[in-house]
Write an enzyme that holds these catalytic residues in place. Structure first.
Site, PDB file in Angstrom:
ATOM      1  N   HIS A 145       0.845  -1.198   0.000  1.00  0.00           N
ATOM      2  CA  HIS A 145       0.000   0.000   0.000  1.00  0.00           C
ATOM      3  C   HIS A 145       0.881   1.249   0.000  1.00  0.00           C
ATOM      4  O   HIS A 145       1.874   1.301   0.731  1.00  0.00           O
ATOM      5  CB  HIS A 145      -0.895  -0.013   1.251  1.00  0.00           C
ATOM      6  CG  HIS A 145      -1.625   1.274   1.481  1.00  0.00           C
ATOM      7  ND1 HIS A 145      -1.336   2.127   2.526  1.00  0.00           N
ATOM      8  CD2 HIS A 145      -2.635   1.859   0.783  1.00  0.00           C
ATOM      9  CE1 HIS A 145      -2.144   3.179   2.476  1.00  0.00           C
ATOM     10  NE2 HIS A 145      -2.937   3.045   1.438  1.00  0.00           N
ATOM     11  N   ASN A 146       0.521   2.244  -0.818  1.00  0.00           N
ATOM     12  CA  ASN A 146       1.298   3.494  -0.893  1.00  0.00           C
ATOM     13  C   ASN A 146       2.796   3.202  -0.875  1.00  0.00           C
ATOM     14  O   ASN A 146       3.546   3.679  -0.018  1.00  0.00           O
ATOM     15  CB  ASN A 146       0.924   4.442   0.262  1.00  0.00           C
ATOM     16  CG  ASN A 146      -0.451   5.054   0.069  1.00  0.00           C
ATOM     17  OD1 ASN A 146      -1.091   4.847  -0.973  1.00  0.00           O
ATOM     18  ND2 ASN A 146      -0.927   5.801   1.038  1.00  0.00           N
TER      19      ASN A 146
ATOM     20  N   GLU B 209       1.848   0.325  -5.540  1.00  0.00           N
ATOM     21  CA  GLU B 209       0.876   1.401  -5.751  1.00  0.00           C
ATOM     22  C   GLU B 209       1.576   2.703  -6.116  1.00  0.00           C
ATOM     23  O   GLU B 209       2.606   3.053  -5.545  1.00  0.00           O
ATOM     24  CB  GLU B 209       0.042   1.588  -4.473  1.00  0.00           C
ATOM     25  CG  GLU B 209      -1.110   2.547  -4.682  1.00  0.00           C
ATOM     26  CD  GLU B 209      -1.977   2.705  -3.452  1.00  0.00           C
ATOM     27  OE1 GLU B 209      -2.935   3.493  -3.517  1.00  0.00           O
ATOM     28  OE2 GLU B 209      -1.703   2.061  -2.417  1.00  0.00           O
TER      29      GLU B 209
ATOM     30  N   ASP C  24       0.463   6.753  -6.587  1.00  0.00           N
ATOM     31  CA  ASP C  24      -0.500   7.861  -6.523  1.00  0.00           C
ATOM     32  C   ASP C  24       0.048   8.991  -7.380  1.00  0.00           C
ATOM     33  O   ASP C  24       1.047   9.612  -7.005  1.00  0.00           O
ATOM     34  CB  ASP C  24      -0.671   8.348  -5.079  1.00  0.00           C
ATOM     35  CG  ASP C  24      -1.529   7.404  -4.262  1.00  0.00           C
ATOM     36  OD1 ASP C  24      -1.966   6.393  -4.815  1.00  0.00           O
ATOM     37  OD2 ASP C  24      -1.749   7.681  -3.066  1.00  0.00           O
TER      38      ASP C  24
ATOM     39  N   HIS D 138       1.606  11.362  -1.578  1.00  0.00           N
ATOM     40  CA  HIS D 138       0.307  11.116  -0.951  1.00  0.00           C
ATOM     41  C   HIS D 138      -0.479  12.419  -0.979  1.00  0.00           C
ATOM     42  O   HIS D 138      -0.183  13.347  -0.228  1.00  0.00           O
ATOM     43  CB  HIS D 138       0.489  10.604   0.476  1.00  0.00           C
ATOM     44  CG  HIS D 138      -0.671   9.785   0.949  1.00  0.00           C
ATOM     45  ND1 HIS D 138      -0.882   9.485   2.267  1.00  0.00           N
ATOM     46  CD2 HIS D 138      -1.694   9.201   0.268  1.00  0.00           C
ATOM     47  CE1 HIS D 138      -1.978   8.742   2.377  1.00  0.00           C
ATOM     48  NE2 HIS D 138      -2.477   8.562   1.184  1.00  0.00           N
TER      49      HIS D 138
ATOM     50  N   GLU E  68      -3.331   5.108  -8.948  1.00  0.00           N
ATOM     51  CA  GLU E  68      -4.375   6.027  -8.487  1.00  0.00           C
ATOM     52  C   GLU E  68      -4.079   7.337  -9.204  1.00  0.00           C
ATOM     53  O   GLU E  68      -3.131   8.039  -8.880  1.00  0.00           O
ATOM     54  CB  GLU E  68      -4.338   6.175  -6.963  1.00  0.00           C
ATOM     55  CG  GLU E  68      -5.602   6.838  -6.441  1.00  0.00           C
ATOM     56  CD  GLU E  68      -5.670   6.887  -4.925  1.00  0.00           C
ATOM     57  OE1 GLU E  68      -5.666   7.995  -4.384  1.00  0.00           O
ATOM     58  OE2 GLU E  68      -5.722   5.815  -4.297  1.00  0.00           O
TER      59      GLU E  68
END
Length: 781
Positions: free
Chosen positions: A332-333, A362, A364, A377, A411
């Site tokens: 995650h992230n 991931e 973003d 983030h 994302e």
């Protein structure tokens, strides 16, 4: 003001003697590593000036040298009052040595320095990389090759050699006056160094037993005698004696008996002669096809005597099933090194995750300056890194640990123009690695990990294809359209984030560029609108992301429906918005309903990450673990929340004896601090199976504590269970300190007498810290 006692100046002859002794010790340790007279090792022992790079303005000459123990690097420091310990680092702490500009620091601050002069040391823990510039190409090559050789040779040493090397290093450290002798005072200091508290009476007794020459100092053979007493394993001697003859040899036939009756090895007849050849150091015993006590200990400390089934350290599962039939190691992230609000973002975080077996990372993505998308983030103060740099890191490290496919989870918050730049970077950097068309034209179900070997898949939004219901080809005239926006960052429970989201006036839709849409083939992101009508299933390639709380609610209330959904579709789970500290949730409850992409914060150590790495240690650390049959069967009635009779496997009884520990590390580095270890055994699985039991505390002995305690666990669904062994330093007044742990799937347990090789908080192996246990698994009536 602190006062320093001036050391008496040594005479030239004393200086020369010390240097000669130091050279002898270094030569001995080099030979132990299998690097006798090696030119790179000699160069490192001599040391050299290197330029340490911290920033564009901080580049300073420092002297670096390998210590005589051949396992510690000393670095010059100009800081005042710096302790000697802070000027060294262990070779065991090095994860990698990279030549050239292969770190962010080198890329940023040494781009104008020729690559052949540059190298970086990457550490296993959260320490910053050490970026260095050598004075010449030869010097750089000596450091890169020399460190590489020492790391490789250290890793290939057996446990006994590692122990010997470590004890001799500790002996050397305790020998304060460097006279190669050991006084009673030095012996007591040494025992503290190796983590054992002995009262004055016992210390004197050991000392007098070994001091055969009655000179009040141990030397040569007397030190070896002391070493033998210290490393004696009476619990193993006792087992050996049951199967050995009067001369101290265990015949091949008796070894077969031991392997079959105690170790539950089915191929004992074939295995026994091979183990003798592999581990027996005594040539006479080897010729007679027998094993001595030393060979028996070497076997029990080896991979063959490990609690983890060595056949599971290779890919052994069927890798030809659809992708949705596997649990996938997922981060995650991934870009974050620390917390979710203010911490640094780094390409190094992707490299660490990928080398830990992670197969889904991931990104973003947000608009950046100079038309270059950045990753960070959103709505927070985390630092930003270039999208293109991350794609390069993924390309370079995607398949170093595992050949099976990597999923890039996008994302996307970028403008149309920067989305096109993202698509261009992925296609030009990843080239043939990037999957842009279905495998073998397959549009009806997922291909297998085997078919997708060496491929990188993109998970993201996709334009609607009215002409082609499969969504993989179609309307080429459609350049862009609005799609629903998935914004996990906006869910964070933080006041500053909520204010930022309100100020930006977040929209629920986003314009999606055709170029970016075309990179998505098998992993189209869609909102979850319920499990739907089984007679009108949605397309297999449509997948949803769930917050941990939503996923756990579905698992609790609709476990069987979730399992059926996950047979055909991929599900991705991510941590709740309140976890701004990058803490993790328990992945087991979601694996139990077949969720594949259960994403954790890889940068955060703890029970959850231990269990995660324990699960993915299985199947050759490939990042893909085949789900049990009852989580893949389309007729399954399994529900982990209400276990009924079914084909979920045989219930098992685990009988476990924690016998002893060996060379547990010091937690508190204070010279007088000795650990008080206790062991906790945990079962993680379905709710009925979750359990933990613990041993008594052994006071003041981290070197060779003995417990001899037995536990029993009933395990309802073995295929979903994991076993975690945790060693802590007991503290009556505060929280216990973590010493080490090891987690493995229940189905990977080996039976009989086994060693558990403990891991650090960050999941890296200690060189010689172990637990010795006995395991017996029985079917429940």
């Amino acid at each position: 003001m602190q006062c320093f006692r001036r050391q008496p100046k040594l005479s030239v002859s004393q200086e020369n003697l010390l240097q000669e002794q130091s050279r002898r010790v270094a030569a001995l340790n080099g030979a132990r590593l299998g690097l006798k007279d090696d030119k790179d090792l000699k160069f490192l022992l001599k040391g050299s000036q290197l330029i340490k790079v911290k920033s564009g303005s901080w580049k300073k000459q420092r002297f670096y040298k390998l210590q005589e123990d051949c396992k510690t690097i000393w670095q010059e420091s100009k800081k005042m009052l710096r302790t000697p310990e802070s000027q060294t680092f262990s070779i065991e702490d090095i994860r990698d040595v990279r030549s050239g500009h292969k770190t962010e620091g080198m890329e940023k601050y040494a781009k104008n320095v020729p690559e052949h002069l540059c190298f970086s040391i990457i550490f296993k823990d959260q320490r910053k990389n050490l970026d260095l510039i050598a004075n010449s190409e030869d010097d750089a090559n000596h450091w890169i090759t020399g460190l590489g050789k020492i790391i490789a040779h250290s890793n290939s040493m057996n446990q006994k050699q590692k122990l010997q090397h470590w004890i001799h290093s500790c002996l050397r450290k305790a020998d304060k006056n460097k006279d190669n002798k050991m006084s009673l005072k030095e012996l007591k200091n040494f025992l503290k160094e190796v983590n054992i508290e002995v009262d004055d009476y016992h210390a004197k007794k050991i000392f007098q037993h070994c001091d055969k020459s009655k000179t009040e100092a141990l030397e040569d053979e007397e030190i070896e005698e002391f070493y033998k007493i210290l490393t004696e394993r009476k619990e193993i001697d006792k087992i050996f004696q049951k199967y050995a003859d009067a001369e101290g040899f265990m015949s091949c036939q008796n070894l077969v008996r031991f392997l079959y009756e105690i170790q539950q090895e089915e191929d004992a007849v074939v295995a026994a002669p091979a183990l003798i050849q592999r581990y027996e150091p005594n040539e006479r015993a080897k010729r007679g096809n027998a094993m001595t006590k030393d060979g028996f200990l070497m076997y029990l400390l080896s991979e063959d005597g490990n609690i983890f089934n060595p056949s599971h350290s290779k890919v052994y599962q069927d890798m030809t099933q659809p992708l949705s039939h596997y649990l996938v190691s997922s981060s995650h992230n991934t870009y974050l090194m620390e917390d979710q609000l203010t911490g640094p973002s780094s390409t190094e975080a992707y490299i660490r995750a990928l080398t830990k077996g992670c197969r889904c990372v991931e990104l973003d993505c947000w608009d950046g300056p100079n038309s270059e998308p950045v990753i960070y983030h959103g709505y927070t103060l985390t630092s930003k890194i270039l999208f293109s740099d991350v794609i390069k890191a993924i390309k370079n490290y995607a398949f170093k640990t595992s050949p099976y496919p990597v999923i890039i989870s996008l994302e996307n918050h970028c403008s149309l123009d920067q989305q096109k730049v993202m698509a261009q970077h992925m296609t030009t950097i990843l080239q043939d690695m990037l999957l842009v068309v279905p495998i073998d034209g397959n549009k009806s179900h997922f291909p297998s990990p085997e078919q997708l070997k060496g491929k990188i898949l993109v998970k993201g939004k996709k334009l609607s294809r009215k002409e082609d219901p499969t969504g993989t080809n179609g309307n080429n005239n459609l350049e862009a359209e609005d799609v629903s926006d998935e914004d996990e960052a906006a869910e964070m429970e933080d006041e500053s984030v909520k204010t930022e989201v309100e100020q930006k006036g977040k929209s629920d839709t986003l314009k999606l560029a055709k170029e970016l849409s075309d990179t998505v083939v098998y992993c189209k992101s869609v909102h979850f609108n319920g499990f739907g009508d089984p007679s009108h299933p949605r397309a297999f390639y449509e997948m949803s992301s769930f917050s941990e709380s939503k996923a756990l609610k579905l698992a609790q209330e609709s476990g069987n429906s979730f399992i059926h959904h996950n047979i055909r579709h991929l599900s991705r789970i991510y941590p709740a918005g309140w976890r701004t500290d990058s803490s993790n949730y328990n992945p087991v409850d979601l694996w139990n309903v077949g969720c594949q992409i259960v994403a954790l914060n890889f940068q955060t150590a703890g029970t959850e990450m231990d269990v995660y790495q324990g699960r993915f240690q299985d199947n050759g650390f490939s990042g893909y673990v085949l789900k049990p049959e009852f989580l893949r069967d389309e007729q399954t009635e399994f529900n982990p929340k209400s276990i009924t009779e079914g084909t979920w496997g045989t219930r098992k009884k685990l009988l476990l004896k924690i016998i002893s520990g060996q060379q547990l590390p010091k937690v508190n580095k204070s010279k007088n601090s000795i650990v008080d270890p206790k062991v906790t055994v945990e079962i993680h699985g379905i709710q009925q199976d979750n359990n933990k039991k613990q041993t008594k505390v052994i006071e003041n002995n981290g070197f060779n504590p003995k417990w001899d305690e037995e536990f029993t666990f009933d395990v309802e669904i073995p295929e979903l269970a994991l076993v975690r062994f945790v060693v802590e330093d007991f503290d009556m007044s505060t929280k216990n300190d973590f010493i080490g742990q090891y987690t493995l799937p229940f189905t990977s347990l080996k039976q009989g007498y086994r060693h558990i090789h403990l891991l650090t908080k960050n999941g890296d192996p200690y060189s010689s810290s172990t637990l010795f246990v006995y395991i017996d698994i029985q079917d429940c009536d």
